[in-house]
Every structure is written in C-alpha cells, then in structure tokens.
Scaffold this motif. Sequence first.
Motif, PDB file in Angstrom:
ATOM      1  N   GLY A   4      11.240  -9.620  -8.447  1.00 40.88           N
ATOM      2  CA  GLY A   4      12.356  -9.222  -7.605  1.00 40.88           C
ATOM      3  C   GLY A   4      12.669  -7.744  -7.641  1.00 40.88           C
ATOM      4  N   VAL A   5      11.726  -6.942  -8.133  1.00 37.06           N
ATOM      5  CA  VAL A   5      11.934  -5.499  -8.218  1.00 37.06           C
ATOM      6  C   VAL A   5      11.243  -4.820  -7.045  1.00 37.06           C
ATOM      7  CG1 VAL A   5      11.407  -3.437  -9.586  1.00 37.06           C
ATOM      8  CG2 VAL A   5      12.203  -5.518 -10.719  1.00 37.06           C
ATOM      9  N   ALA A   6      11.905  -3.820  -6.485  1.00 42.34           N
ATOM     10  CA  ALA A   6      11.349  -3.108  -5.339  1.00 42.34           C
ATOM     11  C   ALA A   6      11.600  -1.612  -5.484  1.00 42.34           C
ATOM     12  CB  ALA A   6      11.970  -3.619  -4.045  1.00 42.34           C
ATOM     13  N   VAL A   7      10.853  -0.832  -4.705  1.00 47.83           N
ATOM     14  CA  VAL A   7      11.091   0.607  -4.621  1.00 47.83           C
ATOM     15  C   VAL A   7      11.515   0.914  -3.188  1.00 47.83           C
ATOM     16  CG1 VAL A   7      10.083   2.913  -4.793  1.00 47.83           C
ATOM     17  CG2 VAL A   7       9.448   1.159  -6.443  1.00 47.83           C
ATOM     18  N   ASP A   8      12.600   1.642  -3.075  1.00 43.99           N
ATOM     19  CA  ASP A   8      13.110   2.040  -1.760  1.00 43.99           C
ATOM     20  C   ASP A   8      12.292   3.227  -1.269  1.00 43.99           C
ATOM     21  OD1 ASP A   8      14.477   2.902   0.458  1.00 43.99           O
ATOM     22  OD2 ASP A   8      16.463   2.826  -0.465  1.00 43.99           O
ATOM     23  N   ILE A   9      11.366   2.923  -0.365  1.00 38.23           N
ATOM     24  CA  ILE A   9      10.508   3.968   0.190  1.00 38.23           C
ATOM     25  C   ILE A   9      10.962   4.230   1.619  1.00 38.23           C
ATOM     26  CG2 ILE A   9       8.143   4.687   0.726  1.00 38.23           C
ATOM     27  CD1 ILE A   9       7.156   2.888  -1.495  1.00 38.23           C
ATOM     28  N   ARG A  10      11.795   5.232   1.748  1.00 37.71           N
ATOM     29  CA  ARG A  10      12.349   5.644   3.039  1.00 37.71           C
ATOM     30  C   ARG A  10      12.987   4.486   3.801  1.00 37.71           C
ATOM     31  NH1 ARG A  10       7.646   8.452   2.129  1.00 37.71           N
ATOM     32  NH2 ARG A  10       7.931  10.698   1.902  1.00 37.71           N
ATOM     33  N   GLY A  11      13.811   3.740   3.069  1.00 37.33           N
ATOM     34  CA  GLY A  11      14.576   2.669   3.692  1.00 37.33           C
ATOM     35  C   GLY A  11      13.927   1.309   3.649  1.00 37.33           C
ATOM     36  N   SER A  12      12.652   1.246   3.289  1.00 34.71           N
ATOM     37  CA  SER A  12      11.948  -0.036   3.185  1.00 34.71           C
ATOM     38  C   SER A  12      11.802  -0.399   1.713  1.00 34.71           C
ATOM     39  CB  SER A  12      10.562   0.064   3.825  1.00 34.71           C
ATOM     40  OG  SER A  12       9.827  -1.123   3.633  1.00 34.71           O
ATOM     41  N   SER A  40      14.471   5.394  -5.411  1.00 32.28           N
ATOM     42  CA  SER A  40      15.269   4.399  -6.131  1.00 32.28           C
ATOM     43  C   SER A  40      14.481   3.116  -6.368  1.00 32.28           C
ATOM     44  CB  SER A  40      16.540   4.070  -5.348  1.00 32.28           C
ATOM     45  OG  SER A  40      17.389   5.195  -5.284  1.00 32.28           O
ATOM     46  N   VAL A  41      14.682   2.521  -7.540  1.00 35.28           N
ATOM     47  CA  VAL A  41      14.159   1.195  -7.852  1.00 35.28           C
ATOM     48  C   VAL A  41      15.329   0.216  -7.680  1.00 35.28           C
ATOM     49  CG1 VAL A  41      13.008  -0.253  -9.565  1.00 35.28           C
ATOM     50  CG2 VAL A  41      12.550   2.215  -9.497  1.00 35.28           C
ATOM     51  N   ARG A  96       0.799  -1.221   0.000  1.00 34.39           N
ATOM     52  CA  ARG A  96       0.000   0.000   0.000  1.00 34.39           C
ATOM     53  C   ARG A  96       0.835   1.277   0.000  1.00 34.39           C
ATOM     54  NH1 ARG A  96      -4.245  -1.515  -2.031  1.00 34.39           N
ATOM     55  NH2 ARG A  96      -5.087   0.522  -1.481  1.00 34.39           N
ATOM     56  N   ARG A  97       2.152   1.155   0.134  1.00 38.46           N
ATOM     57  CA  ARG A  97       2.972   2.357   0.239  1.00 38.46           C
ATOM     58  C   ARG A  97       3.191   2.983  -1.134  1.00 38.46           C
ATOM     59  NH1 ARG A  97       7.938   2.048   4.219  1.00 38.46           N
ATOM     60  NH2 ARG A  97       7.564   4.301   4.153  1.00 38.46           N
ATOM     61  N   VAL A  98       3.103   4.309  -1.165  1.00 36.45           N
ATOM     62  CA  VAL A  98       3.097   5.041  -2.437  1.00 36.45           C
ATOM     63  C   VAL A  98       4.505   5.549  -2.769  1.00 36.45           C
ATOM     64  CG1 VAL A  98       2.139   7.018  -3.675  1.00 36.45           C
ATOM     65  CG2 VAL A  98       0.712   5.740  -2.047  1.00 36.45           C
TER      66      VAL A  98
END
Length: 371
Positions: free
Chosen positions: A347-355, A307-308, A299-301
Amino acid sequence: MSTAPRLTALDALHRSLGATMTDFAGWDMPLRYASERDEHNAVRTRAGLFDLSHMGEITVTGAEAAAFLNFALVGNIGTVAVGRARYTMICAEDGGILDDLIVYRLGAAEYMVVANAGNAQIVLDALTARSDGFDVEVRDDRDAYALLAVQGPESPAILASVTDADLDGLKYYAGLPGTVAGVPALIARTGYTGEDGFELFVAPEHAEQLWKALTEAGASHGLIPCGLSCRDTLRLEAGMPLYGHELTTGLTPFDAGLGRVVKFEKEGDFVGREALEAAAERAETAPPRKLVGLVAEGRRVPRAGFSVTAGGEVIGEVTSGAPSPTLGKPIAMAYVDAEHATPGTGGVAVDIRGSHEPYEVVALPFYKRQK
C-alpha cells in the motif's frame, strides 16, 4: 560573480574521449562518456575507470593525531591500524552530520581524511577549529592528489598486471604505498560502487600516465571509462548514502540508520556526544522515520524530494531515485514513518507529479555482490 569550476588533471583527456562534462561541487567532471547504462553494467560485470579527483584530502599529523581525530570525529580512530581505513562521520555539536568520511592511517602519527567534494572546505574548517589544544597539524592536501578508481570484478586482475604490490593481501578498507605503472601511489581497496575495486591516490602530474596505462591494461578485460552518472546508480543499488540526499546536517547518524559508526565507548569526549546519546535513545524508543529501499511496480522513476504516501497520507520522502540497470526497474531510497518501514509492507506509493505510483518496501541494499 560566479566562479569558474575547477579542473582535474585529466580534464583534457576526458574531453578528448568525448565525455559529457558537468559542474559538480565546483568541479568540471565527466558525467558520462557514452551510455551511462553501459558504464554501469561494465562495472557490475567487468570493470570501470573513474576520475575522482574532486574528493577532498586532508592530512592530519602529529603526536596527538589519534586523540585529536577521536575528539573531532564520531568514530574510534585510535583503533585503526597503520595501513587500514575506516568509514566515519564528522558531526556538529547538535549531532547533525557535516559529512561522511574515510580516514586512512598512513603512519603511526599520520592520517588522511577524505571528504566529499562539496563538503571539503567545511570539514577542513571544522577540523582546523577543533585542533586547538592538540599537538597536531591539519593540512589541506586537495591540490596534492589526483584520485583514480578501478572498480568491478576484473579490477584485481587489471591492477595486478601493472603493479607488484601485494593486492591479494590487501583487505577491504586497507591501503598500502606502491608503484602502479611506474607511478608512486597509495593503493586503497575502497570504493563507492558495491563492487571489489581500488582507489589510487597519486600526484596530479602522474594522473594522465596512470589513466592511459590502466586503460591499456584493462582493454582485454572490458574496462571502460565511467562518469559520475553511473557512479550514482551503482552506489544507489548498493544502498550507499550520498551526502545532501540520505545524509544532511538535519539528520544524525542514528536518524540515517548508521548509528553503528558512533563509538560512545572510546576514551574521552567528542564533538556532538551529548546530542548523539539523546539521538541514540530516541532511535531505540520512537524512531521518527527509517531509511528504506523502494522498488517500483511500474516504470516511472522517482526523484529526490518526491513524497511517499500510504492511504493518501504522506508517510515519507524520497532521498534518491533512478532506474536500476541491474534490477531492470526504478528504485529509490526514502525516509518513511517507522510503521511503514518493514520490508514487504504494501500500500505504499510515490507521488510522481500527481500520480501515486505503487512501490514495494525492501531492505537495503538492493544489490550485493557475490564474494
């Protein structure tokens, strides 16, 4: 010393409607009137009414107008028929994008170039400089127009009730002069929402009369006033680029996946040609990064600049992100390394404030209307 933002002809009306106003590209513009989600959904299912008077209109006239625009812009403007419009770009000598544009051919030797608000002066200055040696006049017409847009599946019925113009015969990316609710207008079947709709160029003194007439005509169709916030989520769902996010001077049209707008086959030279030919070759052999869609598993925007990552390594950067009212999930556009750009890549993620939040790579656009 800061400069006060410019006001559109509808400023007092927006305030009377309780709009939340914001400074956008030097203009005081309505961000939302009530719920941006409700405004977004109205455009997707019924209709929304926008004030877009911050956009920059530049008129080009003269015997060599077509040849001049072919030199100044990357598209083949000479093949645009009277009454039609074309999406194109203006680039620097090094191929970097100065702005993306819509060019309307109003007559045999008359064109209207519509630039983004934040780039209008840059585009005007570039066109003026590039006009040297051509039999043309480049005229700043930003104060000559107010621009209203009716967007959404109900927009043809709403507009048809207040004009006798041939809307059925008006194709996508076409425009015709007409009268709307007693107001002279250029009626264009264009927009930035992914829905069917119209943009209406009128004299500023007629803007309020037209807004009120469209509001009345649209009441039974569910039309509501809409601000810039929902315009951004609508264009994001439709995979449409926004200057300053997906498009910058540091990117060529080929970097942005929009190389199709560059027409090398047109006659004569044009500004940036040599650099763009090299960019086209690079894009075919070893594209550095590609623009993709990302859909959240959580749910995080994500926001622009995040960064991806994949396997803990940075593989790209988010250019635009927001909750998608249509999909019910956060979405983003991002430039990612080519090896991670295939839809379905895991296996792709977005770095949302360290998470590192998991995201799925998808093809653009996220949303496409049923025709």
